[in-house]
Write a protein that holds these residues in place. Sequence first.
Motif, PDB file in Angstrom:
ATOM      1  N   VAL A 218       0.855  -1.185   0.000  1.00  0.00           N
ATOM      2  CA  VAL A 218       0.000   0.000   0.000  1.00  0.00           C
ATOM      3  C   VAL A 218       0.890   1.234   0.000  1.00  0.00           C
ATOM      4  N   ASP A 219       0.592   2.207  -0.847  1.00  0.00           N
ATOM      5  CA  ASP A 219       1.367   3.449  -0.939  1.00  0.00           C
ATOM      6  C   ASP A 219       0.861   4.426   0.124  1.00  0.00           C
ATOM      7  N   THR A 220       1.696   4.668   1.135  1.00  0.00           N
ATOM      8  CA  THR A 220       1.286   5.553   2.233  1.00  0.00           C
ATOM      9  C   THR A 220       1.779   6.980   2.038  1.00  0.00           C
ATOM     10  N   SER A 221       2.387   7.257   0.875  1.00  0.00           N
ATOM     11  CA  SER A 221       2.902   8.618   0.655  1.00  0.00           C
ATOM     12  C   SER A 221       1.778   9.613   0.390  1.00  0.00           C
ATOM     13  N   LEU A 232      -2.217  11.270  -7.671  1.00  0.00           N
ATOM     14  CA  LEU A 232      -1.831   9.861  -7.629  1.00  0.00           C
ATOM     15  C   LEU A 232      -0.407   9.689  -8.162  1.00  0.00           C
ATOM     16  N   PRO A 233       0.491   9.078  -7.395  1.00  0.00           N
ATOM     17  CA  PRO A 233       1.857   8.836  -7.880  1.00  0.00           C
ATOM     18  C   PRO A 233       1.841   7.963  -9.141  1.00  0.00           C
ATOM     19  N   PRO A 234       2.811   8.159 -10.054  1.00  0.00           N
ATOM     20  CA  PRO A 234       2.799   7.409 -11.324  1.00  0.00           C
ATOM     21  C   PRO A 234       2.980   5.900 -11.153  1.00  0.00           C
ATOM     22  N   ASP A 235       3.636   5.478 -10.067  1.00  0.00           N
ATOM     23  CA  ASP A 235       3.872   4.049  -9.848  1.00  0.00           C
ATOM     24  C   ASP A 235       2.818   3.401  -8.959  1.00  0.00           C
ATOM     25  N   PRO A 246     -17.539   0.127  -0.380  1.00  0.00           N
ATOM     26  CA  PRO A 246     -16.221   0.221  -1.025  1.00  0.00           C
ATOM     27  C   PRO A 246     -15.325   1.260  -0.365  1.00  0.00           C
ATOM     28  N   VAL A 247     -14.117   0.835  -0.048  1.00  0.00           N
ATOM     29  CA  VAL A 247     -13.129   1.712   0.594  1.00  0.00           C
ATOM     30  C   VAL A 247     -11.948   1.864  -0.364  1.00  0.00           C
ATOM     31  N   PRO A 248     -11.502   3.097  -0.636  1.00  0.00           N
ATOM     32  CA  PRO A 248     -10.392   3.289  -1.575  1.00  0.00           C
ATOM     33  C   PRO A 248      -9.033   2.999  -0.926  1.00  0.00           C
ATOM     34  N   TYR A 249      -8.129   2.449  -1.722  1.00  0.00           N
ATOM     35  CA  TYR A 249      -6.748   2.198  -1.296  1.00  0.00           C
ATOM     36  C   TYR A 249      -5.821   2.683  -2.407  1.00  0.00           C
ATOM     37  N   VAL A 250      -4.710   3.283  -2.005  1.00  0.00           N
ATOM     38  CA  VAL A 250      -3.658   3.618  -2.965  1.00  0.00           C
ATOM     39  C   VAL A 250      -2.636   2.485  -2.907  1.00  0.00           C
ATOM     40  N   VAL A 251      -2.515   1.743  -3.990  1.00  0.00           N
ATOM     41  CA  VAL A 251      -1.698   0.531  -4.016  1.00  0.00           C
ATOM     42  C   VAL A 251      -0.611   0.676  -5.076  1.00  0.00           C
ATOM     43  N   LYS A 252       0.598   0.278  -4.724  1.00  0.00           N
ATOM     44  CA  LYS A 252       1.698   0.330  -5.683  1.00  0.00           C
ATOM     45  C   LYS A 252       1.498  -0.717  -6.776  1.00  0.00           C
TER      46      LYS A 252
END
Length: 533
Positions: A218-221, A232-235, A246-252
């Motif tokens: 998970v991307d915590t940045s 949103l980071p490019p990676d 539904p819960v959103p997550y930022v995932v690498k």
Amino acid sequence: MLYFTRWRALGIILTALVVCLCAVPNFFPEAQVKTWPAWAQRRLVLGLDLQGGSYLLLEVDSNYVKKEKLDQIRDDTRKVLREAKIVYTGLNVRNDAVEVRISKEGDLATALSKLRELSQPLGGLLGSSGQRSLEVSDAGGGLIRLSVPQAAVTERIRQTIEQSIQIVERRVNELGTVEPVIQRQGTDRILVQVPGLQDPTRLKELLGKTAKMEFRMVDTSVSPDQAQQGRLPPDSELLMSASPPPVPYVVKKQVLVSGGELSDAQPGFDQRTGEAIVSFKFNTSGARKFAQATAENVGQPFAIVLDNKVISAPVIREPITGGQGQISGSFTVQSANDLAILMRAGALPAPLTVIEERTVGPGLGQDSIEKGELAAYVGSILVIVFMLITYRLFGVFANIAVTINVAMIFGLLSLLNATLTLPGIAGIVLTVGIAVDSNVLIYERIREELRGGRNAISAIDAGFKRALATILDSNITTFIAAAVLFYIGTGPVRGFAVTLGIGIITTVFTAFTLTRLIVAAWVRWKRPQTVPI
């Protein structure tokens, strides 16, 4: 021809008896048969048209297959150019092709040469025609275009279908169904028939999921709210949870371990909370990668992603070095079991869409059985009556042989655990006619020999001997036709071909061993001066 040694006669009788006994389990309830020894439990399985069940026609998403192929080519292009230290810009997929612009003109020839190494001859018959998996061309201005020819797309779809059939078969078998029929139909479709399954809803849910499982960090940045606002980071990418709400997550995007490296998955219960969970185990390679990833990210959350939905995002408390873990996420007992099935069976290489669905009720199947039985009884009675009227005592011999012939067919089908369909019943009825035809040829030949002036025993012996070639020719040609039907046919056509082929084998056996043995015993007993034929 009429002489049988004692051991030969005993061998013929025992062969017929043993094969006929193989059909006995079909006359007992299934629950009772299951208490018998394993070798005695073989029985006929009724097909979809006889016992009812579910019929699904699935189609592979060919656009997805092509997109995956282009994405793979893009990644391979990036890797090749980086390893060659060639500077490039604008690497992306556009108009069904991968395009990349080489920054330095002097690197263009080297880039073309390196990228053309990615192109391979297509396998199978296409390989001999010179077609390749990738076309690499110079579009001018330093732009290189990599496109996939239609022949390569077709070959990729064929490979996807073959892999999907294996995975679909594993998933269906996990449901505990009996003798499902899973086979390719056309170029991009899979036929699934599951006898006895009256509600296809759960089957569709299992087959409709690609089950592409990945373990990612998970991307915590950034927070999910910031990612939704365009930061949103490019990676990384924004994914939603699988369970409602539904819960959103930022995932690498980087995959730590893929689901393909799982060796086992089983449903269970958490001993502390009592909730349903799924325990999983990695193979050696996956365990090593998982141990390294968890050791490097202690204190960070990682996401378990299934078909681009996050089913769980636990925090790594300590390195997990045993290659085992568990997934929890508000599972019911059935959903945990279904997830374990998907994880064990593996991911589909492409999504499958249900384009046709039918459910055959048990009542309709029973009606088919009754009509098939009626046709078999009527046909058999007419044949028996005809043989008795035409050939009298020898007609009785023929009817005994035909009855044993049919019993042997059911015995061999049971021994093979074959699936009996309505066309299969038609094949058995047709076999009755073929078996009688063999006896008719023998008896008519005996009549000709009698008219030629031979005595009774000599005429019988010559009748069997001289009819052999004709009967073998006719049965061999019919068997070849059955073999061709089995090879090129599908579903019910194959069922017809199997019963017809087995029936031909048993017919030759009964006509030239069993019938002859019965006649030889009668001749030895009566020593007839005339033939009642």
